[in-house]
Design a protein around this motif. Structure first.
Motif, mmCIF file in Angstrom:
data_model
loop_
_atom_site.group_PDB
_atom_site.id
_atom_site.type_symbol
_atom_site.label_atom_id
_atom_site.label_comp_id
_atom_site.label_asym_id
_atom_site.label_seq_id
_atom_site.Cartn_x
_atom_site.Cartn_y
_atom_site.Cartn_z
ATOM 1 N N LEU A 10 17.077 -5.697 -2.859
ATOM 2 C CA LEU A 10 15.697 -6.102 -2.610
ATOM 3 C C LEU A 10 15.453 -7.605 -2.754
ATOM 4 N N ASP A 11 16.343 -8.312 -3.447
ATOM 5 C CA ASP A 11 16.170 -9.761 -3.572
ATOM 6 C C ASP A 11 16.837 -10.538 -2.431
ATOM 7 N N HIS A 12 17.426 -9.836 -1.473
ATOM 8 C CA HIS A 12 18.066 -10.465 -0.312
ATOM 9 C C HIS A 12 16.975 -10.864 0.687
ATOM 10 N N PRO A 13 17.145 -11.998 1.380
ATOM 11 C CA PRO A 13 16.122 -12.458 2.331
ATOM 12 C C PRO A 13 15.759 -11.430 3.418
ATOM 13 N N ILE A 14 16.682 -10.581 3.849
ATOM 14 C CA ILE A 14 16.379 -9.597 4.892
ATOM 15 C C ILE A 14 15.322 -8.579 4.436
ATOM 16 N N MET A 15 15.181 -8.399 3.109
ATOM 17 C CA MET A 15 14.246 -7.421 2.559
ATOM 18 C C MET A 15 12.886 -8.029 2.227
ATOM 19 N N LYS A 16 12.731 -9.344 2.428
ATOM 20 C CA LYS A 16 11.504 -10.043 2.041
ATOM 21 C C LYS A 16 10.238 -9.426 2.664
ATOM 22 N N GLY A 17 10.278 -9.082 3.928
ATOM 23 C CA GLY A 17 9.104 -8.514 4.588
ATOM 24 C C GLY A 17 8.643 -7.222 3.939
ATOM 25 N N PHE A 18 9.577 -6.399 3.493
ATOM 26 C CA PHE A 18 9.235 -5.158 2.790
ATOM 27 C C PHE A 18 8.711 -5.464 1.390
ATOM 28 N N VAL A 19 9.461 -6.252 0.646
ATOM 29 C CA VAL A 19 9.100 -6.557 -0.739
ATOM 30 C C VAL A 19 7.734 -7.240 -0.808
ATOM 31 N N ASP A 20 7.458 -8.147 0.132
ATOM 32 C CA ASP A 20 6.180 -8.851 0.138
ATOM 33 C C ASP A 20 4.990 -7.911 0.367
ATOM 34 N N ARG A 21 5.209 -6.769 1.026
ATOM 35 C CA ARG A 21 4.124 -5.822 1.319
ATOM 36 C C ARG A 21 3.997 -4.711 0.272
ATOM 37 N N LEU A 22 4.973 -4.568 -0.577
ATOM 38 C CA LEU A 22 5.053 -3.407 -1.470
ATOM 39 C C LEU A 22 3.837 -3.265 -2.389
ATOM 40 N N ASP A 23 3.446 -4.309 -3.092
ATOM 41 C CA ASP A 23 2.291 -4.214 -3.996
ATOM 42 C C ASP A 23 1.025 -3.828 -3.232
ATOM 43 N N HIS A 24 0.833 -4.427 -2.072
ATOM 44 C CA HIS A 24 -0.362 -4.148 -1.273
ATOM 45 C C HIS A 24 -0.379 -2.697 -0.800
ATOM 46 N N ILE A 25 0.753 -2.211 -0.322
ATOM 47 C CA ILE A 25 0.831 -0.824 0.153
ATOM 48 C C ILE A 25 0.598 0.148 -1.001
ATOM 49 N N ASN A 26 1.148 -0.149 -2.169
ATOM 50 C CA ASN A 26 0.911 0.704 -3.338
ATOM 51 C C ASN A 26 -0.572 0.704 -3.727
ATOM 52 N N GLU A 27 -1.215 -0.458 -3.663
ATOM 53 C CA GLU A 27 -2.657 -0.529 -3.950
ATOM 54 C C GLU A 27 -3.455 0.285 -2.933
ATOM 55 N N LEU A 28 -3.071 0.196 -1.664
ATOM 56 C CA LEU A 28 -3.755 0.986 -0.633
ATOM 57 C C LEU A 28 -3.637 2.477 -0.930
ATOM 58 N N ALA A 29 -2.454 2.899 -1.332
ATOM 59 C CA ALA A 29 -2.265 4.319 -1.670
ATOM 60 C C ALA A 29 -3.199 4.703 -2.806
ATOM 61 N N GLU A 30 -3.194 3.919 -3.864
ATOM 62 C CA GLU A 30 -4.009 4.238 -5.039
ATOM 63 C C GLU A 30 -5.505 4.266 -4.727
ATOM 64 N N GLN A 31 -5.931 3.507 -3.746
ATOM 65 C CA GLN A 31 -7.350 3.462 -3.378
ATOM 66 C C GLN A 31 -7.705 4.486 -2.306
ATOM 67 N N SER A 32 -6.712 5.192 -1.788
ATOM 68 C CA SER A 32 -6.958 6.149 -0.710
ATOM 69 C C SER A 32 -7.568 7.433 -1.246
ATOM 70 N N PRO A 33 -8.506 8.011 -0.485
ATOM 71 C CA PRO A 33 -9.066 9.306 -0.887
ATOM 72 C C PRO A 33 -7.952 10.336 -1.021
ATOM 73 N N GLY A 34 -7.972 11.064 -2.119
ATOM 74 C CA GLY A 34 -6.989 12.110 -2.343
ATOM 75 C C GLY A 34 -5.780 11.701 -3.156
ATOM 76 N N PHE A 35 -5.595 10.411 -3.397
ATOM 77 C CA PHE A 35 -4.466 9.965 -4.209
ATOM 78 C C PHE A 35 -4.645 10.435 -5.645
ATOM 79 N N VAL A 36 -3.557 10.930 -6.259
ATOM 80 C CA VAL A 36 -3.612 11.404 -7.643
ATOM 81 C C VAL A 36 -2.705 10.583 -8.563
ATOM 82 N N TRP A 37 -1.445 10.373 -8.159
ATOM 83 C CA TRP A 37 -0.456 9.749 -9.050
ATOM 84 C C TRP A 37 0.719 9.246 -8.224
ATOM 85 N N ARG A 38 1.409 8.208 -8.739
ATOM 86 C CA ARG A 38 2.674 7.786 -8.138
ATOM 87 C C ARG A 38 3.644 7.334 -9.213
ATOM 88 N N LEU A 39 4.909 7.533 -8.941
ATOM 89 C CA LEU A 39 5.986 7.104 -9.831
ATOM 90 C C LEU A 39 6.053 5.583 -9.831
#
Length: 160
Positions: free
Chosen positions: A19-48
């Motif tokens: 994940l610290d390799h430059p090819i993975m930057k686009g994914f890693v840069d979006r990860l926190d935002h996508i996790n926040e979107l999940a947590e704010q989505s109707p019906g979300f309960v829990w995530r690991l």
């Protein structure tokens, strides 16, 4: 009193590089935002997640490049809406940029009792069940879903 159920989901992916390799930057840069979107989505309960706020440090498989995502939702419909609409769709469309295909199922869904938190071990068992048996009430996919146990007499939900 009627038992209530929630939907657990696991999905795994094999990263093209650590994940610290430059090819993975686009994914890693979006990860926190996508996790926040999940947590704010109707019906979300829990995530690991770890203390870092995501689950990428959890090594559930011998292959160090496989990352795991495990979450719980209040219904099939709420998870489906999160996965297939909004910004999450963009992430799915770019998946090939960051992840290699797997030779086994990468996603499994199953019903759990309300309030239950699934383990990584149980999630791995659901992926294995899907590989061995195909879609069953034990483990299924978006394409071949099964109703919650208390809805067994209801018509099976089908994707359009």
């Amino acid at each position: 009193m009627e038992d209530r159920f929630q939907l657990a989901q696991v999905n795994i992916a094999r990263a093209k590089a650590p994940l610290d390799h430059p090819i993975m930057k686009g994914f890693v840069d979006r990860l926190d935002h996508i996790n926040e979107l999940a947590e704010q989505s109707p019906g979300f309960v829990w995530r690991l997640q770890t203390e870092a706020g995501d689950a990428t440090a959890i090594k559930a498989f011998d292959d160090e490049l496989i990352i795991v995502n495990l979450s719980v939702w209040d219904s099939f419909e709420s998870l489906k809406k999160y996965v297939y609409t909004g910004e999450h769709v963009t992430l799915i469309k770019n998946k090939k940029s960051w992840f290699d295909p797997l030779n086994a199922p990468s996603l499994a869904l199953w019903w759990i009792a309300e309030g239950h938190i699934p383990t990584v071990e149980s999630a791995k068992a659901r992926l294995e069940a899907l590989q061995e048996k195909g879609s069953t009430p034990e483990a299924f996919t978006f394409a071949r879903p099964y109703p919650a146990p208390n809805q067994a007499t209801a018509p099976r939900v089908r994707l359009a």
